[in-house]
Scaffold this motif. Structure first.
Motif, PDB file in Angstrom:
ATOM      1  N   ASN A 224      89.485  26.322 -17.939  1.00 57.14           N
ATOM      2  CA  ASN A 224      88.900  27.213 -18.938  1.00 57.14           C
ATOM      3  C   ASN A 224      88.100  26.407 -19.949  1.00 57.14           C
ATOM      4  O   ASN A 224      88.184  26.621 -21.149  1.00 57.14           O
ATOM      5  CB  ASN A 224      89.994  28.020 -19.639  1.00 57.14           C
ATOM      6  N   SER A 225      87.303  25.472 -19.445  1.00 60.90           N
ATOM      7  CA  SER A 225      86.461  24.643 -20.307  1.00 60.90           C
ATOM      8  C   SER A 225      85.073  25.267 -20.418  1.00 60.90           C
ATOM      9  O   SER A 225      84.657  26.050 -19.567  1.00 60.90           O
ATOM     10  CB  SER A 225      86.363  23.224 -19.737  1.00 60.90           C
ATOM     11  N   GLY A 226      84.363  24.936 -21.484  1.00 59.89           N
ATOM     12  CA  GLY A 226      83.005  25.447 -21.654  1.00 59.89           C
ATOM     13  C   GLY A 226      82.973  26.865 -22.195  1.00 59.89           C
ATOM     14  O   GLY A 226      83.914  27.340 -22.826  1.00 59.89           O
ATOM     15  N   ASN A 227      81.861  27.553 -21.928  1.00 60.55           N
ATOM     16  CA  ASN A 227      81.641  28.907 -22.447  1.00 60.55           C
ATOM     17  C   ASN A 227      82.360  29.910 -21.546  1.00 60.55           C
ATOM     18  O   ASN A 227      81.769  30.533 -20.673  1.00 60.55           O
ATOM     19  CB  ASN A 227      80.140  29.205 -22.488  1.00 60.55           C
ATOM     20  N   SER A 228      83.643  30.066 -21.773  1.00 57.64           N
ATOM     21  CA  SER A 228      84.483  30.842 -20.869  1.00 57.64           C
ATOM     22  C   SER A 228      85.429  31.732 -21.663  1.00 57.64           C
ATOM     23  O   SER A 228      86.018  31.297 -22.661  1.00 57.64           O
ATOM     24  CB  SER A 228      85.293  29.889 -19.979  1.00 57.64           C
ATOM     25  N   SER A 229      85.598  32.972 -21.218  1.00 63.84           N
ATOM     26  CA  SER A 229      86.489  33.897 -21.906  1.00 63.84           C
ATOM     27  C   SER A 229      87.929  33.782 -21.413  1.00 63.84           C
ATOM     28  O   SER A 229      88.865  34.141 -22.125  1.00 63.84           O
ATOM     29  CB  SER A 229      86.001  35.340 -21.752  1.00 63.84           C
ATOM     30  N   GLU A 230      88.115  33.321 -20.193  1.00 64.77           N
ATOM     31  CA  GLU A 230      89.447  33.131 -19.622  1.00 64.77           C
ATOM     32  C   GLU A 230      89.305  32.208 -18.420  1.00 64.77           C
ATOM     33  O   GLU A 230      88.203  31.996 -17.903  1.00 64.77           O
ATOM     34  CB  GLU A 230      90.062  34.458 -19.198  1.00 64.77           C
ATOM     35  N   PRO A 231      90.404  31.631 -17.938  1.00 67.68           N
ATOM     36  CA  PRO A 231      90.314  30.790 -16.747  1.00 67.68           C
ATOM     37  C   PRO A 231      89.692  31.561 -15.587  1.00 67.68           C
ATOM     38  O   PRO A 231      90.167  32.636 -15.210  1.00 67.68           O
ATOM     39  CB  PRO A 231      91.782  30.437 -16.463  1.00 67.68           C
ATOM     40  N   HIS A 232      88.613  31.021 -15.050  1.00 69.19           N
ATOM     41  CA  HIS A 232      87.925  31.661 -13.935  1.00 69.19           C
ATOM     42  C   HIS A 232      87.022  30.646 -13.257  1.00 69.19           C
ATOM     43  O   HIS A 232      86.794  29.550 -13.773  1.00 69.19           O
ATOM     44  CB  HIS A 232      87.098  32.869 -14.398  1.00 69.19           C
ATOM     45  N   VAL A 233      86.508  31.021 -12.106  1.00 70.38           N
ATOM     46  CA  VAL A 233      85.573  30.166 -11.373  1.00 70.38           C
ATOM     47  C   VAL A 233      84.166  30.735 -11.542  1.00 70.38           C
ATOM     48  O   VAL A 233      83.925  31.909 -11.266  1.00 70.38           O
ATOM     49  CB  VAL A 233      85.933  30.101  -9.877  1.00 70.38           C
TER      50      VAL A 233
END
Length: 274
Positions: A224-233
């Protein structure tokens, strides 16, 4: 330096000029007319936006979809899919024209839902996508890896998402592609196509630049690094390994196709530890 690369640099410089001039207006002596600061600041950001947008709209036109394997295994749900619109993320920038986001949901309802107010943020371990293996979609060569950015808390509540969209995303965009995609991997899969994986978990990389990989080999773990709202690919194909100049390439996942927004799919296949 390519025209697109120069345009992206100008775009970021104009954003920085905008912020700097607004700060001058806020903290300068009150005798300074507001228009003397705000008008040139607004003009700078408008010019940067138009130039940057124009450079991004140059798609890899007429290129057929490249068939590759899925980047994950198990049951996932598609979000921001190019099956519904192009550009899928609302921009051609950073080679994202045909990018897709996917979230893990091993069983229906096993992923934490979006909340209007509380809890404002959740730890990453609450999401089944976190630490899921990311696998090579084709045989290829690792061109670039990036690690070291933290896996921040989720942004899947009303206040947190507002912060992400209104503040965090702007700051990350000014800082460049690396801060948008977070920890990431870029693979050269041949024929002028490159596969990018974004939001990789910090410290999970199992490959390095120059490594040769086989389809199905584990490359890293979902984070969940960077511009992310939740853990995702976040996955995409592009025509250049440099995100600043890359143009998106359409893809199709073998045995799955391109899943539409909100649709669940199951990716099967052997996973090699490398």
């Amino acid at each position: 330096m390519s025209v697109r690369k120069a345009a992206m640099i100008l775009y970021r410089c104009c954003w920085l000029a905008f912020v700097a001039l607004v700060l001058v207006d806020v903290f300068a002596d009150s005798l300074v007319p507001f228009g003397l600061v705000f008008v040139p600041a607004a003009a700078a950001i408008l010019i940067g936006f138009l130039v940057g947008r124009r450079s991004r709209e140059d798609l890899a036109k007429d290129r057929p979809a490249v068939e590759v394997g899925p980047p994950v295994t198990g049951r996932w749900i598609a979000l921001n899919s190019p099956a519904d619109k192009v550009p899928s993320h609302g921009t051609h920038g950073y080679g994202q024209s045909y990018a897709i986001d996917i979230v893990a949901e091993p069983e229906e309802g096993s992923r934490p839902p979006f909340r209007r107010l509380w809890p404002v943020a959740r730890p990453n371990r609450d999401f089944p996508a976190f630490d899921a293996p990311l696998v090579a979609v084709a045989d290829g060569t690792v061109v670039h890896v990036s690690d070291g950015q933290r896996d921040h808390l989720s942004r899947n509540s009303g206040p947190a998402l507002a912060y992400l969209m209104a503040v965090e995303a702007l700051v990350r965009d000014m800082a460049g592609a690396r801060r948008i995609v977070g920890n990431h991997i870029v693979l050269d899969i041949g024929d002028g196509a490159y596969a990018a994986y974004a939001h990789v978990r910090r410290g999970s990389l199992q490959v390095k630049a120059g490594d040769t990989v086989r389809e199905g080999q584990v490359l890293a773990r979902c984070g969940n690094s960077g511009n992310s709202s939740e853990p995702h690919v976040h996955f995409q194909l592009m025509d250049h390994p440099d995100l600043d100049v890359a143009r998106g390439i359409p893809f199709t996942w073998r045995g799955i196709g391109v899943p539409a927004n909100g649709s669940a799919f199951t990716a099967e296949g052997a996973v090699s530890p490398g």
